[in-house]
Design a protein around this motif. Structure first.
Motif, short mmCIF file in Angstrom:
data_model
loop_
_atom_site.label_atom_id
_atom_site.label_comp_id
_atom_site.label_asym_id
_atom_site.label_seq_id
_atom_site.Cartn_x
_atom_site.Cartn_y
_atom_site.Cartn_z
N THR A 18 -6.88 -0.90 1.04
CA THR A 18 -6.01 -2.01 1.79
C THR A 18 -6.97 -3.22 1.81
OG1 THR A 18 -4.88 -0.18 2.67
CG2 THR A 18 -4.42 -2.52 3.50
N VAL A 59 0.92 -1.12 0.15
CA VAL A 59 -0.14 -0.09 0.10
C VAL A 59 0.87 1.38 -0.06
CG1 VAL A 59 -1.93 -1.10 1.11
CG2 VAL A 59 -0.18 -0.04 2.48
N MET A 96 -7.92 4.34 2.49
CA MET A 96 -7.00 3.51 2.60
C MET A 96 -7.74 2.21 3.26
SD MET A 96 -4.37 4.68 1.20
CE MET A 96 -3.50 3.23 1.79
N PHE A 137 -0.52 5.12 -0.23
CA PHE A 137 -0.37 5.94 0.83
C PHE A 137 0.12 7.09 1.22
CE2 PHE A 137 0.55 6.79 5.41
CZ PHE A 137 -0.43 6.28 6.20
#
Length: 470
Positions: A461, A432, A457, A436
């Motif tokens: 994710t 990620v 996120m 991110f």
């Protein structure tokens, strides 16, 4: 045993790309400030996880446990070691392996210049490593049968117990069933503060106060974000720039009362970046930046600094959090620096662990286990690591560390952090990092709100996790 080289390559290519591994490799990459799952305790495990022979037990390994005497010189083999750094630390590893050979003279150790991302290609070429740095990758490496459960090896070495290690360092490689997939080689005490004592006294303080909450921490920092006539004249580090975005978020979230379980539940494979404690912490980070850090003022201040000098070294910043090697570099520049730990709730332990691969040659297993034990479980290995790398071993019984802490302020500050750090960073086994960092930049630019970022996120994710088969 499954040995899917394609799958292994996919998993291992995540090395150093996982955003969560950024928290563990902080000592080896990046800079801060001016430079721009519930885990089980050792007592919860189902195995008597003991490791290694005692340092100095050169003639009879296992003697303390009444095991048959083994002359360490009789242990022979060729052990290949692979890490994410490749040739980057070749000289340091070579010196450490020379020390290992003083105890085990007939074990040849080869430090591979390839990285863990090359594992599948190495297996295909017959150049299989025997010992591998794993950490966050251990979750996927064990799922793909690339590393071994160390329980049988540990049960054969009852002279060292899990209590040997700093608990967070040990438990990071113990799964919910008690299997041990790696042993901690080194620990990263995150973070100690270097501070300019003259700046501290200039603003009316005699020491860094004890701070237990984000509110208290922010109130203290703001006293040193000073403007005069519209110009920035004093600062601290920027809370959104603590060794990268993810390190910043977990450090401030931990200070807000969170731990790794607020980010990720490994048993359920559920991500919760948008946990209320994490949202509050990011709101605090963003509000601090909006209220105190003006890019134009900062640009003007930076333009007045001597060439190749940052705010901290120029006396225009009170303090900065750093990992141990960086602290040492700052002290070399300024012998008058002082050190203190970050607030206790924010402290956490990073670092690297090592595993035995399942793909190494069987005839080298005894030698590989001897190396792994020596690196992770002995006083000799701990001293060698600190001398040659400047890093600290994962074992608590470390006379060399204690000796250095009495005469070296950097080691003393790191040791204090280690004794008080109780938390681990979350380890989520998907890539990620790029997403991110990209979205984090939007948050800091004011074009994306913190809660929206953390919601995104979480969804992003979780989708990657759901694509994987548990």
């Amino acid at each position: 045993m499954r040995r899917s080289s394609h799958k292994g390559f996919r998993l291992l290519s995540l090395t150093c790309a996982l955003a969560l591994l950024v928290t563990i490799v902080a000592a080896c990459s990046g800079g801060s400030g001016e430079n721009g799952g519930n885990t089980k305790t050792p007592n919860d495990t189902k195995t008597n996880a003991n490791t290694g022979a005692t340092e100095g037990n050169k003639g009879a390994e296992g003697e303390e446990a009444n095991a048959p005497k083994v002359n360490l010189a009789d242990i022979k083999g060729e052990v290949r070691v692979i890490t994410p750094w490749g040739a980057g630390f070749g000289e340091q590893f070579a010196k450490m392996f020379e020390d290992f050979n003083k105890d085990y003279p007939n074990v040849k150790v080869i430090y591979m210049e390839q990285t863990t991302a090359d594992l599948a290609a190495l297996i295909a070429a017959g150049e299989t490593p025997d010992v591998i740095s794993s950490n966050g990758l251990a979750i996927d490496l064990r799922k793909d049968d690339m590393i071994e459960d160390l329980t049988p090896y540990l049960n054969s070495s009852p002279d060292i117990t899990p209590d040997l290690y700093y608990e967070p360092a040990y438990t990071r490689s113990v799964d919910q069933n008690g299997a041990v997939w790696a042993l901690p080689w080194h620990v990263d005490p995150n973070f100690a503060l270097a501070y300019n004592n003259d700046v501290l006294e200039q603003y009316g303080f005699t020491e860094i106060p004890e701070m237990q909450t984000l509110q208290e921490f922010g109130d203290f920092l703001r006293k040193f974000w000073v403007t005069e006539n519209g110009e920035q004249v004093m600062t601290t580090f920027s809370p959104h720039e603590v060794y990268g975005p993810f390190n910043s978020l977990i450090t401030m979230s931990f200070l807000n009362g969170a731990d790794a379980s607020n980010f990720y539940n490994p048993a359920e494979r559920k991500v919760t970046f948008n946990d209320p404690l994490v949202v509050e912490a990011l709101d605090w980070i963003v509000n601090f930046k909006r209220e105190n850090i003006n890019d134009e003022r900062m640009g003007k201040l930076n333009s007045t600094l001597p060439e190749n000098t940052g705010r901290f070294s120029a006396g225009k910043s009170l303090m900065e959090p750093h990992v141990t090697p960086s602290l040492r570099g700052l002290l070399e520049q300024n012998p008058d620096l002082k050190f203190a730990p970050m607030p206790a709730e924010s402290l956490w332990i990073g670092g690297w662990s090592f595993s035995l691969t399942s793909v190494g040659k069987k005839e080298n297993k005894d030698a590989a286990w001897a190396l792994l034990k020596w690196m992770t479980s002995t006083k000799a290995g701990a001293e060698s690591q600190q001398k040659h790398f400047g890093w600290i071993s994962g074992i608590k019984d470390n006379p060399y560390l204690e000796s250095e802490a009495k005469k070296d302020p950097v080691t003393a500050s790191a040791y204090e952090v280690l004794k008080n750090a109780k938390k681990l960073p979350p380890t989520i086994p998907v890539d990620v990092g790029k997403e991110f960092d990209t979205k984090w930049a939007e948050v800091m630019a004011g074009t994306l709100e913190p809660k929206a970022f953390l919601d995104h996120m979480t969804t992003f994710t979780q989708a990657l996790l759901d694509e994987q088969k548990p």
